[in-house]
Design a protein around this motif. Structure first.
Motif, PDB file in Angstrom:
ATOM      1  N   PHE A 174       0.820  -1.212   0.000  1.00 33.39           N
ATOM      2  CA  PHE A 174       0.000   0.000   0.000  1.00 33.39           C
ATOM      3  C   PHE A 174       0.858   1.267   0.000  1.00 33.39           C
ATOM      4  O   PHE A 174       0.530   2.272   0.619  1.00 33.39           O
ATOM      5  CB  PHE A 174      -0.969   0.017   1.192  1.00 33.39           C
ATOM      6  CG  PHE A 174      -2.133  -0.916   1.015  1.00 33.39           C
ATOM      7  CD1 PHE A 174      -3.360  -0.455   0.579  1.00 33.39           C
ATOM      8  CD2 PHE A 174      -1.991  -2.280   1.276  1.00 33.39           C
ATOM      9  CE1 PHE A 174      -4.423  -1.334   0.405  1.00 33.39           C
ATOM     10  CE2 PHE A 174      -3.039  -3.163   1.105  1.00 33.39           C
ATOM     11  CZ  PHE A 174      -4.270  -2.697   0.669  1.00 33.39           C
ATOM     12  N   THR A 175       1.984   1.184  -0.731  1.00 38.19           N
ATOM     13  CA  THR A 175       2.792   2.397  -0.893  1.00 38.19           C
ATOM     14  C   THR A 175       2.204   3.290  -1.987  1.00 38.19           C
ATOM     15  O   THR A 175       2.424   4.504  -1.995  1.00 38.19           O
ATOM     16  CB  THR A 175       4.248   2.037  -1.246  1.00 38.19           C
ATOM     17  OG1 THR A 175       4.252   1.183  -2.397  1.00 38.19           O
ATOM     18  CG2 THR A 175       4.909   1.332  -0.076  1.00 38.19           C
ATOM     19  N   THR A 176       1.476   2.656  -2.913  1.00 38.01           N
ATOM     20  CA  THR A 176       0.795   3.433  -3.951  1.00 38.01           C
ATOM     21  C   THR A 176      -0.703   3.204  -3.782  1.00 38.01           C
ATOM     22  O   THR A 176      -1.259   2.207  -4.292  1.00 38.01           O
ATOM     23  CB  THR A 176       1.234   2.998  -5.362  1.00 38.01           C
ATOM     24  OG1 THR A 176       2.657   3.109  -5.476  1.00 38.01           O
ATOM     25  CG2 THR A 176       0.557   3.853  -6.428  1.00 38.01           C
ATOM     26  N   ILE A 177      -1.332   4.092  -3.001  1.00 36.51           N
ATOM     27  CA  ILE A 177      -2.756   3.954  -2.733  1.00 36.51           C
ATOM     28  C   ILE A 177      -3.529   4.664  -3.833  1.00 36.51           C
ATOM     29  O   ILE A 177      -3.331   5.868  -4.089  1.00 36.51           O
ATOM     30  CB  ILE A 177      -3.114   4.545  -1.359  1.00 36.51           C
ATOM     31  CG1 ILE A 177      -2.410   3.752  -0.252  1.00 36.51           C
ATOM     32  CG2 ILE A 177      -4.628   4.541  -1.134  1.00 36.51           C
ATOM     33  CD1 ILE A 177      -2.636   4.305   1.149  1.00 36.51           C
ATOM     34  N   LEU A 178      -4.375   3.907  -4.496  1.00 35.91           N
ATOM     35  CA  LEU A 178      -5.162   4.483  -5.580  1.00 35.91           C
ATOM     36  C   LEU A 178      -6.388   5.222  -5.055  1.00 35.91           C
ATOM     37  O   LEU A 178      -6.721   6.310  -5.536  1.00 35.91           O
ATOM     38  CB  LEU A 178      -5.593   3.356  -6.546  1.00 35.91           C
ATOM     39  CG  LEU A 178      -4.448   2.552  -7.163  1.00 35.91           C
ATOM     40  CD1 LEU A 178      -5.003   1.419  -8.005  1.00 35.91           C
ATOM     41  CD2 LEU A 178      -3.543   3.447  -7.992  1.00 35.91           C
ATOM     42  N   TYR A 179      -7.041   4.625  -4.079  1.00 35.44           N
ATOM     43  CA  TYR A 179      -8.234   5.252  -3.489  1.00 35.44           C
ATOM     44  C   TYR A 179      -8.244   4.997  -1.970  1.00 35.44           C
ATOM     45  O   TYR A 179      -7.910   3.872  -1.536  1.00 35.44           O
ATOM     46  CB  TYR A 179      -9.520   4.698  -4.103  1.00 35.44           C
ATOM     47  CG  TYR A 179      -9.665   4.999  -5.574  1.00 35.44           C
ATOM     48  CD1 TYR A 179     -10.048   6.279  -5.997  1.00 35.44           C
ATOM     49  CD2 TYR A 179      -9.430   4.009  -6.532  1.00 35.44           C
ATOM     50  CE1 TYR A 179     -10.177   6.551  -7.351  1.00 35.44           C
ATOM     51  CE2 TYR A 179      -9.550   4.281  -7.871  1.00 35.44           C
ATOM     52  CZ  TYR A 179      -9.918   5.565  -8.284  1.00 35.44           C
ATOM     53  OH  TYR A 179     -10.024   5.840  -9.610  1.00 35.44           O
ATOM     54  N   GLN A 180      -8.592   6.029  -1.203  1.00 36.45           N
ATOM     55  CA  GLN A 180      -8.885   5.883   0.246  1.00 36.45           C
ATOM     56  C   GLN A 180     -10.250   6.507   0.478  1.00 36.45           C
ATOM     57  O   GLN A 180     -10.422   7.721   0.364  1.00 36.45           O
ATOM     58  CB  GLN A 180      -7.839   6.570   1.126  1.00 36.45           C
ATOM     59  CG  GLN A 180      -8.082   6.313   2.612  1.00 36.45           C
ATOM     60  CD  GLN A 180      -7.112   7.065   3.515  1.00 36.45           C
ATOM     61  OE1 GLN A 180      -7.153   8.308   3.546  1.00 36.45           O
ATOM     62  NE2 GLN A 180      -6.262   6.322   4.221  1.00 36.45           N
ATOM     63  N   ILE A 181     -11.196   5.680   0.835  1.00 33.04           N
ATOM     64  CA  ILE A 181     -12.578   6.139   0.975  1.00 33.04           C
ATOM     65  C   ILE A 181     -12.950   6.062   2.454  1.00 33.04           C
ATOM     66  O   ILE A 181     -12.937   4.965   3.050  1.00 33.04           O
ATOM     67  CB  ILE A 181     -13.513   5.259   0.118  1.00 33.04           C
ATOM     68  CG1 ILE A 181     -13.007   5.248  -1.339  1.00 33.04           C
ATOM     69  CG2 ILE A 181     -14.942   5.764   0.207  1.00 33.04           C
ATOM     70  CD1 ILE A 181     -13.578   4.138  -2.179  1.00 33.04           C
TER      71      ILE A 181
END
Length: 590
Positions: A498-505
């Protein structure tokens, strides 16, 4: 020869006669003077006796320190007898007393020593009495100390004036019954002659108007050793368990028994039957326990000094009740009704006499439930706050950590000074928070502890591990519950760490989420899948751990090894070449 001898004898006698003539003549008589006493205070009466050869009946002057102070006459046998009073304006010291004869006799003298003296205005009384003292014959402008016989330390001091006189008051020190011998001294070799003061027993009470059941303090002085006994109105003596001290004093406590209104006598006896008594009055009286409280407090009313039998009428807050009397006393209780804060008069009457007492009603604001750090509450918990004793029609304001809480309908104090409101604890971090209630000039602060326990970690459901998800991707996990309420945080990343998080909702209130068109994911193979995880957060900000990371793919995907993929690409390329060749030949035929 005989003539010569006679001449020599005559010469010797002549010489003796001349020698005798040269000697001084002896007095015709020697007068005498005797004083009784030879010392004493100023103002003392002194007797004077003596002898003289002066003519009988001739006048004799009695001189005190050279000044004529009295006269006498020579008796028929030469005896002189008289008296004089020592002048009161002289200080301590030795003075000459002498005779001066008018009948031709020689003078005679003796010395008289003036000593200090004191006089008490009263010779009997009690320990603690202030007694006036006068004195004379002291050293001028000196410190004069007062002593009791046998005691080296003075119990009082004063100063003499320029004439050696004193005028002061002394307080009789603690002593047993009997005669005190009091002396005064200015530091000289001798002090004043002792004067006596008779100490009698005496008692005092801490209250001259005690009520029935009251505990009073009995203080006694001037008694002998032994335990004292106390009795009221010639009743049976009670051993108070207190012994008289070495100075004749004692202190005891005694509870006033049931007595009717009027005068009563308290008597104290010691082991030697020395006694003293004092009178006190039982007056009508009511007492309140407690004397202040808030609405709902139970108040006990005790009364005494009323009619021996019958009833009393007790009036409080506009209500009246009848209570039966027993030996002039009564006990009852009532509860403070809903009233505004302030001082209120409570009264009791037996028809003849009335007694009143003041009850102070205080404001009171309470919160329910309350908690502490060991048993905290939670966000969303319902709180009830009630108040009493407040000013009618005042509005009530509630704040949580200084932020106003909206309460519907807006709370207002009613005509009885009461209010009640409810609200729910807003979202807040774990730990202590301040709730403040304000009504008019009255405010009350409470501390509310919000729980700090994290919710459970959600269990992931879909997309399942390693499978291909359809677009739009739907994420689902098991529900989590918490007293403070729960929201969820969903994260989608391009890598497992999770070093490149695409979405955090965030702030998801449901345990499921469907991605929007704007969030459509690109197709990926199983070699580079998407990863997802979720956690729960309660209303106090306490977070669970994230779920384990799960992977999934979306779009077209064949799970072939790399070499197979290259082969297929090569075959596809050949097919494209063949197709191009065939199309070219066909065009040539036309």
């Amino acid at each position: 020869m005989k003539h010569k001898f006679l001449l020599r004898v005559l010469g010797v006698f002549s010489t003796l006669a001349l020698l005798i003539a040269a000697l001084p003549l002896a007095p015709v008589s020697a007068a005498t003077l005797t004083l009784s006493p030879t010392s004493g205070p100023a103002g003392s009466l002194v007797s004077v006796t003596g002898t003289s050869v002066a003519t009988s009946g001739s006048l004799v002057y009695i001189l005190f320190n050279g000044a004529n102070i009295s006269t006498a006459t020579v008796g028929s046998s030469g005896v002189v007898s008289g008296s004089f009073t020592v002048p009161t304006n002289l200080t301590r010291g030795t003075y000459t007393v002498s005779f001066l004869f008018t009948g031709g006799d020689s003078a005679a003298s003796q010395t008289f020593t003036i000593t200090p003296s004191i006089t008490l205005a009263s010779g009997t009384g009690y320990v603690g009495d202030s007694v006036a003292v006068t004195g004379s014959g002291f050293t001028p402008s000196a410190t004069v100390s007062f002593y009791l016989a046998g005691i080296t330390a003075p119990f009082a001091t004063t100063s003499s004036n320029s004439s050696g006189a004193i005028s002061t008051t002394i307080t009789i020190p603690a002593a047993k019954k009997g005669t005190l011998s009091i002396t005064a001294n200015d530091g000289g070799a001798t002090g004043s002659a002792p004067v006596n003061f008779i100490v009698n027993p005496k008692i005092t009470l801490s209250s001259a108007n005690p009520g029935v059941g009251d505990t009073i303090t009995v203080t006694g002085t001037g008694f002998y050793d032994g335990a004292v006994q106390i009795a009221i109105d010639s009743g049976t003596a009670v051993n108070a368990g207190v012994s008289v001290g070495s100075n004749g004093s004692f202190t005891a406590t005694y509870e006033i028994p049931a007595l009717t209104r009027g005068s009563h006598t308290l008597k104290v006896n010691d082991a030697w039957n020395n006694n003293a008594q004092v009178t006190f009055d039982i007056a009508q009286k009511i007492t309140l326990t407690p004397t202040s409280g808030n609405v709902g407090t139970s108040v006990t009313v005790k009364g005494s000094g009323f009619n021996t039998t019958g009833t009393i009428t007790l009036t409080y807050f506009g209500q009246s009740v009848t209570v039966t009397l027993s030996s002039g006393t009564f006990t009852t209780t009532f509860v403070i009704p809903g009233v505004q804060a302030g001082a209120y008069t409570i009264s009791a009457t037996d028809g003849s006499v009335t007694s009143t007492a003041t009850l102070t009603v205080t404001t009171n604001i309470t919160m329910s439930p309350t908690n502490n750090a060991s048993t905290p509450g939670n966000v969303g918990q319902e709180i009830t706050i009630t108040g009493s004793g407040l000013k009618a029609n005042d509005t009530v304001l509630v704040t949580f950590d200084s932020a106003q809480i909206t309460v519907t309908p807006s709370p207002v104090v009613d005509s009885n000074g009461d209010f009640s409101l409810k609200f729910k604890i807003p979202a807040a971090t774990a730990g202590p928070h301040t709730i403040t209630v304000i009504s008019g000039t009255t405010s009350k602060t409470f501390t509310f502890f919000v729980e700090g326990t994290a919710p459970a970690t959600p269990a992931p459901l879909t997309p399942e591990m390693g499978l291909k998800a359809k677009q739009p991707v739907v994420f689902d996990w098991e529900d989590v519950t918490d007293p403070s309420g729960v929201t969820y945080v969903l994260e989608i990343a391009a890598d497992q760490n999770f070093t490149t998080i695409l979405y955090q909702i965030k702030d998801l209130t449901e345990s499921t989420y469907t991605m929007t068109d704007a969030q459509k994911l690109e197709s990926v193979s199983s070699d580079s899948p998407y990863w997802w995880r979720v956690k729960a957060v309660d209303g106090a900000g306490n977070s669970s751990a994230y779920t384990g990371a799960g992977n999934f793919t979306v779009g077209f995907s064949l799970d072939l090894p790399a070499w197979a993929t290259y082969v297929l690409i090569g075959i596809g390329g050949l097919l494209l070449l063949a197709l191009g060749f065939w199309l070219g030949r066909r065009n040539a035929d036309y």
